[in-house]
Design an enzyme around this catalytic site. Structure first.
Site, PDB file in Angstrom:
ATOM      1  N   MET A   3      -5.428   2.947   8.044  1.00 51.86           N
ATOM      2  CA  MET A   3      -4.167   2.495   7.487  1.00 51.86           C
ATOM      3  C   MET A   3      -4.227   1.046   7.006  1.00 51.86           C
ATOM      4  SD  MET A   3      -0.932   4.158   9.516  1.00 51.86           S
ATOM      5  CE  MET A   3      -1.014   2.935  10.771  1.00 51.86           C
ATOM      6  N   LEU A   4      -5.117   0.260   7.539  1.00 51.18           N
ATOM      7  CA  LEU A   4      -5.143  -1.143   7.142  1.00 51.18           C
ATOM      8  C   LEU A   4      -6.481  -1.523   6.508  1.00 51.18           C
ATOM      9  CD1 LEU A   4      -3.195  -2.812  10.088  1.00 51.18           C
ATOM     10  CD2 LEU A   4      -2.382  -2.355   7.781  1.00 51.18           C
ATOM     11  N   ALA A   5      -7.037  -0.624   5.702  1.00 47.07           N
ATOM     12  CA  ALA A   5      -8.276  -0.938   4.985  1.00 47.07           C
ATOM     13  C   ALA A   5      -8.071  -2.142   4.077  1.00 47.07           C
ATOM     14  CB  ALA A   5      -8.733   0.271   4.173  1.00 47.07           C
ATOM     15  N   HIS A   6      -6.883  -2.289   3.543  1.00 43.58           N
ATOM     16  CA  HIS A   6      -6.585  -3.424   2.671  1.00 43.58           C
ATOM     17  C   HIS A   6      -6.659  -4.747   3.441  1.00 43.58           C
ATOM     18  CE1 HIS A   6      -2.837  -1.612   4.194  1.00 43.58           C
ATOM     19  NE2 HIS A   6      -2.356  -2.843   4.261  1.00 43.58           N
ATOM     20  N   HIS A  38      13.997   0.528 -15.932  1.00 46.51           N
ATOM     21  CA  HIS A  38      14.908   1.622 -15.584  1.00 46.51           C
ATOM     22  C   HIS A  38      14.534   2.860 -16.389  1.00 46.51           C
ATOM     23  CE1 HIS A  38      18.629   3.713 -14.611  1.00 46.51           C
ATOM     24  NE2 HIS A  38      18.733   3.998 -15.892  1.00 46.51           N
TER      25      HIS A  38
END
Length: 150
Positions: free
Chosen positions: A1-4, A127
Site C-alpha cells: 500500500m505504501l510503495a510510493h 466539469h
C-alpha cells in the site's frame, strides 16, 4: 500500500548520498486502500487534532451531489477536508469514493505547499469531474457551504 513512500525514501537516500538536500514530510504521504469504493487519506484526522488541542473546521461534500459520479452511477462516499480554524491551512483530507486514490494526490500537493482550503476552493476544476468534489469540500471548509450541494 505504501510503495510510493518507499520510492520517495529511495530517492532521498540517493540524493543524500550524493550530497544533495533531502526532504520528506511524512504527514503529506497519502494512504490508499484499493477497495470499492476506494478509501484514501493524507494528513491528520479529527482524533489526532483533538489530542493535540488544535482547533479545526470541517468541509464535506458527498459524491451523490457530484455530476461525474452520478453519470457513472458511482455515488457512494464523500470528500472530507480538515483545515485549521484560524489559518485555514489544510491539515488533512479523507476520501471515500470513486477515484479516491487519484484525488488524494491533489490534497497531498496542497498540503506539501501549505495551501489553505480557500486556495483550493478558488482553483477552477474541470466539469464534470470527480475532482470537483475535492474543490467543493474545500469550499465548505472555507466558507461553510459548497456550491452544488443542496
Amino acid at each position: 500500500m505504501l510503495a510510493h513512500k518507499a520510492e520517495d525514501e529511495g530517492i532521498i537516500c540517493v540524493e543524500g548520498i550524493a550530497g544533495g538536500a533531502v526532504h520528506i514530510d511524512y504527514n503529506c504521504v497519502p494512504s490508499v486502500i484499493y477497495t470499492h469504493p476506494e478509501v484514501a487519506w493524507v494528513g491528520k484526522n479529527e482524533e489526532q487534532l483533538k489530542e493535540e488541542g488544535v482547533k479545526y473546521k470541517i468541509g464535506k461534500f458527498p459524491f451523490s451531489a457530484n455530476s461525474r459520479a452520478k453519470t457513472n452511477a458511482d455515488t457512494d462516499g464523500l470528500v472530507k477536508i480538515i483545515s485549521d480554524a484560524e489559518t485555514d491551512r489544510i491539515l488533512g483530507a479523507h476520501i471515500i469514493g470513486p477515484g479516491a486514490g487519484e484525488l488524494i494526490n491533489e490534497a497531498a500537493l496542497a498540503m506539501e505547499y501549505g495551501a489553505s482550503s480557500e486556495d483550493v476552493a478558488r482553483v477552477c476544476h474541470a466539469h464534470p469531474t470527480c475532482s470537483e468534489a475535492f474543490r467543493e469540500a474545500n469550499l465548505a471548509a472555507y466558507c461553510g457551504k459548497a456550491i452544488n450541494n443542496v
